[in-house]
Design a protein around this motif. Sequence first.
Motif, PDB file in Angstrom:
ATOM      1  N   LEU A 155     174.929  45.521  47.244  1.00 14.12           N
ATOM      2  CA  LEU A 155     174.163  46.759  47.431  1.00 14.12           C
ATOM      3  C   LEU A 155     172.826  46.700  46.701  1.00 14.12           C
ATOM      4  O   LEU A 155     171.817  47.220  47.194  1.00 14.12           O
ATOM      5  N   ASN A 156     172.796  46.081  45.534  1.00 12.96           N
ATOM      6  CA  ASN A 156     171.527  45.930  44.808  1.00 12.96           C
ATOM      7  C   ASN A 156     170.549  45.079  45.605  1.00 12.96           C
ATOM      8  O   ASN A 156     169.344  45.350  45.648  1.00 12.96           O
ATOM      9  N   ALA A 157     171.068  44.053  46.262  1.00  9.77           N
ATOM     10  CA  ALA A 157     170.207  43.167  47.057  1.00  9.77           C
ATOM     11  C   ALA A 157     169.650  43.884  48.281  1.00  9.77           C
ATOM     12  O   ALA A 157     168.539  43.597  48.732  1.00  9.77           O
ATOM     13  N   SER A 158     170.416  44.839  48.808  1.00  7.67           N
ATOM     14  CA  SER A 158     169.976  45.565  50.008  1.00  7.67           C
ATOM     15  C   SER A 158     168.958  46.654  49.688  1.00  7.67           C
ATOM     16  O   SER A 158     168.301  47.181  50.591  1.00  7.67           O
ATOM     17  N   GLU A 159     168.885  47.029  48.396  1.00  6.65           N
ATOM     18  CA  GLU A 159     167.945  48.052  47.934  1.00  6.65           C
ATOM     19  C   GLU A 159     168.160  49.404  48.629  1.00  6.65           C
ATOM     20  O   GLU A 159     167.218  50.141  48.879  1.00  6.65           O
ATOM     21  N   LYS A 160     169.431  49.722  48.913  1.00  3.56           N
ATOM     22  CA  LYS A 160     169.769  51.032  49.483  1.00  3.56           C
ATOM     23  C   LYS A 160     170.181  51.934  48.331  1.00  3.56           C
ATOM     24  O   LYS A 160     171.344  51.979  47.918  1.00  3.56           O
ATOM     25  N   ASP A 161     169.206  52.673  47.802  1.00  4.67           N
ATOM     26  CA  ASP A 161     169.421  53.431  46.569  1.00  4.67           C
ATOM     27  C   ASP A 161     170.506  54.498  46.706  1.00  4.67           C
ATOM     28  O   ASP A 161     171.332  54.670  45.802  1.00  4.67           O
ATOM     29  N   THR A 162     170.497  55.238  47.807  1.00  3.58           N
ATOM     30  CA  THR A 162     171.490  56.311  47.979  1.00  3.58           C
ATOM     31  C   THR A 162     172.896  55.739  48.055  1.00  3.58           C
ATOM     32  O   THR A 162     173.837  56.245  47.423  1.00  3.58           O
ATOM     33  N   GLU A 163     173.026  54.673  48.819  1.00  4.83           N
ATOM     34  CA  GLU A 163     174.329  54.025  48.965  1.00  4.83           C
ATOM     35  C   GLU A 163     174.801  53.463  47.621  1.00  4.83           C
ATOM     36  O   GLU A 163     175.979  53.584  47.258  1.00  4.83           O
ATOM     37  N   LEU A 164     173.878  52.874  46.870  1.00  8.72           N
ATOM     38  CA  LEU A 164     174.216  52.319  45.564  1.00  8.72           C
ATOM     39  C   LEU A 164     174.642  53.423  44.602  1.00  8.72           C
ATOM     40  O   LEU A 164     175.581  53.248  43.817  1.00  8.72           O
TER      41      LEU A 164
END
Length: 264
Positions: free
Chosen positions: A54-63
Amino acid sequence: MGLSKEIQDLKDHRSGDRNVLSVYLNTNPGDPDQLNGAWKIHLKNGLKEIDKSLNASEKDTELKYFKETKKKVMDEIEQNKDDLHKGAVIFASENPPLWSVHYVQVPVKSGFHWEDRPVVEQFEYMYKAYPEAGIILPSFGEVRVLDTSMGFVKEDMVYIFDPKLEFWGQDKDMDPTGPHKIGGSKVDFIESRLKENLHRFYKGMAANVKKLKKERGWKEVHVIGETELAIAFAETLSEKPNSCIYKNLNNSKPHIIINQVLEK
């Protein structure tokens, strides 16, 4: 809510986005792969892999949702680390809210999933292999009933025969965690009057088992007892039990009794 209904609700759950955490954790102390609490490492590494992705995807809300859900799951397991049995299965989400926790006494293959829905395939398979079941332990003095699911005891009940009043009644004061001391269990030591009435008493208790099976959603019924008593009780049931085990386990702790059924 019965487990079959809960599984269906889990299958129907959709969040729209990826924010549902499904955790399958093998905590079986008898598993060589779990020596020295190895499950703690498996849990940490499994969740770390999702976090990394998730950190690699940079999806802040999901993280954000994942970190909140992960903390809740970690806290739950930490609080129950001394009573994990053979495995833990957890489905959790912050939006929409979902919290489903199961500690089981059957094999679990560790796995960690972050999806838009609960990943229930393994859980459903476990349920089909180890469904809700009633374990009945007849003796002369009482009939003990274990209400179980996936090898876990939901309730431990004892029905005692009063020789003066000649009826069955549930023992409300029984300690469900301790051993149960039962009177003599040999035919030769029982008054002839009680011996003659034994079939009638078992038949009345069998009707109660039939009622419990319907109310508790039992898919299976197992009878365990000394040979003569187990056969006598099994014969009073309207349906043949799934198994009949000839052992006197009336004074045994629930996990010992369940293991006999699971290993049959």
